[in-house]
Design a protein around this motif. Structure first.
Motif, PDB file in Angstrom:
ATOM      1  N   ALA A  68       0.836  -1.206   0.000  1.00 42.61           N
ATOM      2  CA  ALA A  68       0.000   0.000   0.000  1.00 42.61           C
ATOM      3  C   ALA A  68       0.868   1.251   0.000  1.00 42.61           C
ATOM      4  O   ALA A  68       0.585   2.217  -0.720  1.00 42.61           O
ATOM      5  N   HIS A  69       1.951   1.237   0.763  1.00 41.19           N
ATOM      6  CA  HIS A  69       2.862   2.377   0.801  1.00 41.19           C
ATOM      7  C   HIS A  69       3.492   2.613  -0.569  1.00 41.19           C
ATOM      8  O   HIS A  69       3.578   3.754  -1.039  1.00 41.19           O
ATOM      9  N   LYS A  70       3.919   1.542  -1.207  1.00 38.98           N
ATOM     10  CA  LYS A  70       4.523   1.665  -2.552  1.00 38.98           C
ATOM     11  C   LYS A  70       3.506   2.224  -3.543  1.00 38.98           C
ATOM     12  O   LYS A  70       3.832   3.073  -4.367  1.00 38.98           O
TER      13      LYS A  70
ATOM     14  N   GLU B 160       2.040   8.177  -8.878  1.00 41.71           N
ATOM     15  CA  GLU B 160       1.183   9.306  -9.264  1.00 41.71           C
ATOM     16  C   GLU B 160      -0.289   8.958  -9.087  1.00 41.71           C
ATOM     17  O   GLU B 160      -1.092   9.770  -8.608  1.00 41.71           O
ATOM     18  N   GLU B 161      -0.630   7.747  -9.459  1.00 39.40           N
ATOM     19  CA  GLU B 161      -2.017   7.299  -9.322  1.00 39.40           C
ATOM     20  C   GLU B 161      -2.422   7.221  -7.845  1.00 39.40           C
ATOM     21  O   GLU B 161      -3.535   7.581  -7.461  1.00 39.40           O
ATOM     22  N   GLY B 162      -1.516   6.772  -6.995  1.00 36.82           N
ATOM     23  CA  GLY B 162      -1.784   6.695  -5.562  1.00 36.82           C
ATOM     24  C   GLY B 162      -1.963   8.065  -4.946  1.00 36.82           C
ATOM     25  O   GLY B 162      -2.829   8.273  -4.085  1.00 36.82           O
ATOM     26  N   GLU B 163      -1.140   9.032  -5.367  1.00 35.27           N
ATOM     27  CA  GLU B 163      -1.279  10.396  -4.853  1.00 35.27           C
ATOM     28  C   GLU B 163      -2.599  11.007  -5.284  1.00 35.27           C
ATOM     29  O   GLU B 163      -3.252  11.729  -4.523  1.00 35.27           O
ATOM     30  N   LYS B 164      -3.019  10.680  -6.522  1.00 36.30           N
ATOM     31  CA  LYS B 164      -4.316  11.162  -7.009  1.00 36.30           C
ATOM     32  C   LYS B 164      -5.448  10.569  -6.164  1.00 36.30           C
ATOM     33  O   LYS B 164      -6.402  11.266  -5.804  1.00 36.30           O
ATOM     34  N   LEU B 165      -5.311   9.288  -5.831  1.00 40.24           N
ATOM     35  CA  LEU B 165      -6.305   8.624  -4.989  1.00 40.24           C
ATOM     36  C   LEU B 165      -6.373   9.292  -3.609  1.00 40.24           C
ATOM     37  O   LEU B 165      -7.468   9.540  -3.083  1.00 40.24           O
TER      38      LEU B 165
END
Length: 107
Positions: free
Chosen positions: A21-23, A28-33
């Motif tokens: 989850a951290h990775k 970029e997609e995770g930051e958008k989420l």
């Protein structure tokens, strides 16, 4: 309590899920989420604050309209409820008839 293989496996799987989850959140997609979640949480918080502010007004209006509706559709409900509460309290009202004695058995 002893640590057995099942507990150790659960801990390792949980740690691996945390690392994954951290990775993912570093992409970029995770930051958008995360940004989407933050904005939705902010909107939800403001809606909840507005609902809390409107709560007393809503319940006052509900009480007023409910009372008016009951009085319109059931005009005797107020007297009925007063008598009912007095019976539960053990205070018979003046409108109640005098108590009658139980019938005596005949042999």
């Amino acid at each position: 309590m002893s640590v057995n293989k099942k507990h150790l496996a659960t801990f390792i799987l949980g740690a691996a899920a945390g690392v994954a989850a951290h990775k993912y959140l570093q992409t970029e997609e995770g930051e958008k989420l995360l940004e989407d979640l933050k904005s939705k949480a902010s909107n939800l918080k403001s809606e909840a604050e507005q609902a809390v502010d409107k709560g007393p007004e809503y319940f006052e209006e509900l009480k007023t309209k409910g009372t008016d509706l009951l009085k319109t559709n059931f005009p005797d409900v107020e007297q009925f409820l007063k008598e009912l509460f007095e019976k539960f309290k053990g205070n018979p009202s003046a409108t109640d008839a005098a108590p009658t004695e139980p019938p005596t058995p005949t042999t």
